[in-house]
Design a protein around this motif. Structure first.
Motif, PDB file in Angstrom:
ATOM      1  N   UNK A  43     -16.386   8.594 -96.014  1.00 25.76           N
ATOM      2  CA  UNK A  43     -14.950   8.379 -95.933  1.00 25.76           C
ATOM      3  C   UNK A  43     -14.468   7.504 -97.088  1.00 25.76           C
ATOM      4  N   UNK A  44     -13.165   7.392 -97.229  1.00 29.16           N
ATOM      5  CA  UNK A  44     -12.594   6.589 -98.312  1.00 29.16           C
ATOM      6  C   UNK A  44     -12.958   5.118 -98.197  1.00 29.16           C
ATOM      7  N   UNK A  45     -13.230   4.649 -96.973  1.00 26.38           N
ATOM      8  CA  UNK A  45     -13.595   3.240 -96.803  1.00 26.38           C
ATOM      9  C   UNK A  45     -15.098   3.008 -96.921  1.00 26.38           C
ATOM     10  N   UNK A 102      -5.756  14.349 -92.275  1.00 29.19           N
ATOM     11  CA  UNK A 102      -5.740  13.346 -91.216  1.00 29.19           C
ATOM     12  C   UNK A 102      -6.413  13.742 -89.919  1.00 29.19           C
ATOM     13  N   UNK A 103      -6.995  14.916 -89.866  1.00 28.43           N
ATOM     14  CA  UNK A 103      -7.687  15.386 -88.662  1.00 28.43           C
ATOM     15  C   UNK A 103      -9.140  15.689 -89.000  1.00 28.43           C
ATOM     16  N   UNK A 104     -10.029  15.360 -88.082  1.00 29.04           N
ATOM     17  CA  UNK A 104     -11.439  15.696 -88.242  1.00 29.04           C
ATOM     18  C   UNK A 104     -11.674  17.122 -87.749  1.00 29.04           C
ATOM     19  N   UNK A 105     -12.510  17.839 -88.494  1.00 27.55           N
ATOM     20  CA  UNK A 105     -12.914  19.189 -88.088  1.00 27.55           C
ATOM     21  C   UNK A 105     -14.434  19.308 -88.156  1.00 27.55           C
ATOM     22  N   UNK A 129      -9.097   8.541 -85.510  1.00 29.24           N
ATOM     23  CA  UNK A 129      -9.464   7.978 -86.802  1.00 29.24           C
ATOM     24  C   UNK A 129     -10.975   7.960 -86.969  1.00 29.24           C
ATOM     25  N   UNK A 130     -11.676   7.698 -85.882  1.00 33.93           N
ATOM     26  CA  UNK A 130     -13.136   7.638 -85.871  1.00 33.93           C
ATOM     27  C   UNK A 130     -13.658   8.881 -85.154  1.00 33.93           C
ATOM     28  N   UNK A 186      -5.272  27.539 -93.193  1.00 31.31           N
ATOM     29  CA  UNK A 186      -5.471  26.220 -92.594  1.00 31.31           C
ATOM     30  C   UNK A 186      -6.956  26.088 -92.290  1.00 31.31           C
ATOM     31  N   UNK A 187      -7.427  24.963 -91.754  1.00 32.44           N
ATOM     32  CA  UNK A 187      -8.869  24.779 -91.566  1.00 32.44           C
ATOM     33  C   UNK A 187      -9.533  25.729 -90.576  1.00 32.44           C
TER      34      UNK A 187
END
Length: 334
Positions: A43-45, A102-105, A129-130, A186-187
């Protein structure tokens, strides 16, 4: 499709100098025992997530850590279980974790409880988020033009467009799998056209089974590279490579080039058997490319290779030639 002998390592064992060396990283391999088809998302963090196939083929698991090495001892969580009946009821294979808008897939493959080889591609989503938390929703099947055996979906974005590459039986019968690509709406939805990037044509892609599968995408030096795996998942399993100029039309097959020899394969001296089904991530320094892959440490398998649980997740640095091509360091350990 064009073929070029320009690699550092090919099947003939030819080695050329002139490498661009990355920072040295040491990994506590194997990172995960009995975890095949590994995918690591950073992730970005700077958080790392590991998702992979379990040998029971019955669930999807996640690990989370602050470093790649810490994934080894990270607590694992089951985020989804197979269905008891019907679709998504067997052969839960090759999950990949992606963060999109912004969504996990999670893209994964699954057979049916009553027809275990009727394998198709499926998607889960989670707005949390997690990804270790929240609820995973079943988004359904990724529908393709051909209604046939399909698996190993990977997705990537390029110049504002999203694409999917996957493995599919495109010729019917027992003809194995090719790699197919399409643009995405889309995904979860393909827009087409669906183009075949590569089919098994060389001997090293046709050992026991005719297989091109497990694509993974990495961009560098003005090119898009797609690694993929070939042949049966025993000691014959190995990796090939496709590439294309980043400004070319990705859906024009004539723009793609293919390695005529494998770029990573069994090394008996290092007890590395059947390496493949890799993914790419970035090291803690923010720039070094790391390949995550699976392999066994022995050659002889009792019974069918898919019944052997001991494909283990490993990590290694990807080095680069002066011409900007990846070198997987066939003769180095890990």
């Amino acid at each position: 499709m064009k073929y070029f002998w320009i690699f550092i390592v090919v099947a003939a064992g030819i080695v050329f100098p002139s490498l661009v060396f990355s920072q040295s990283f040491e990994f506590d391999n194997p990172l995960a025992e009995q975890r095949a088809d590994p995918w690591v998302h950073k992730t970005d963090d700077g958080t790392y997530y590991l998702i992979a196939t379990v040998p029971e083929y019955d669930r999807i698991v996640l690990r989370k850590a602050n470093t790649i090495n810490d994934l080894k001892n990270a607590q694992e969580k089951v985020v989804w279980n197979k269905h008891k009946q019907g679709v998504m009821g067997h052969h839960i294979w090759a999950p990949e974790l992606h963060r999109i808008d912004g969504t996990w897939y999670i893209h994964f493959a699954a057979g049916e409880a009553e027809n275990i080889w009727n394998i198709r591609m499926w998607v889960l989503s989670n707005p949390s988020k997690n990804p270790m938390e929240g609820e995973w929703k079943e988004e359904g099947q990724i529908k393709t033009e051909r209604e046939s055996f399909s698996l190993d979906a990977t997705t990537f974005e390029h110049k504002g467009k999203r694409y999917l590459i996957w493995a599919q039986n495109v010729r019917g019968g027992n003809q194995g799998t090719a790699l197919v690509m399409s643009e995405m709406e889309n995904p979860t939805t393909l827009t087409g056209p669906e183009v075949v990037l590569t089919e098994p044509e060389f001997n090293w892609e046709r050992m026991k089974y005719n297989v091109n599968e497990g694509p993974a995408v990495i961009k560098r030096s003005g090119k898009i590279f797609v690694s993929y795996s070939a042949s049966a998942t025993n000691h014959n399993y190995c990796m090939g490579l496709l590439w294309i100029d980043e400004d070319a039309d990705l859906l024009d097959v004539s723009n793609w080039s293919k390695s005529p020899g494998p770029v990573f394969y069994t090394n008996e001296e290092l007890k590395r058997y059947g390496p493949g089904h890799n993914s790419f991530t970035i090291a803690e320094d923010g720039e070094t490319v790391i390949m995550i892959y699976h392999a066994r440490d022995y050659k002889e398998i009792q019974g069918h290779e898919l019944s052997d649980p001991n494909r283990a997740t490993r990590a290694r640095v990807v080095r680069w030639t002066e011409s900007g091509f990846p070198d997987f360091m066939q003769y180095e350990g890990d």
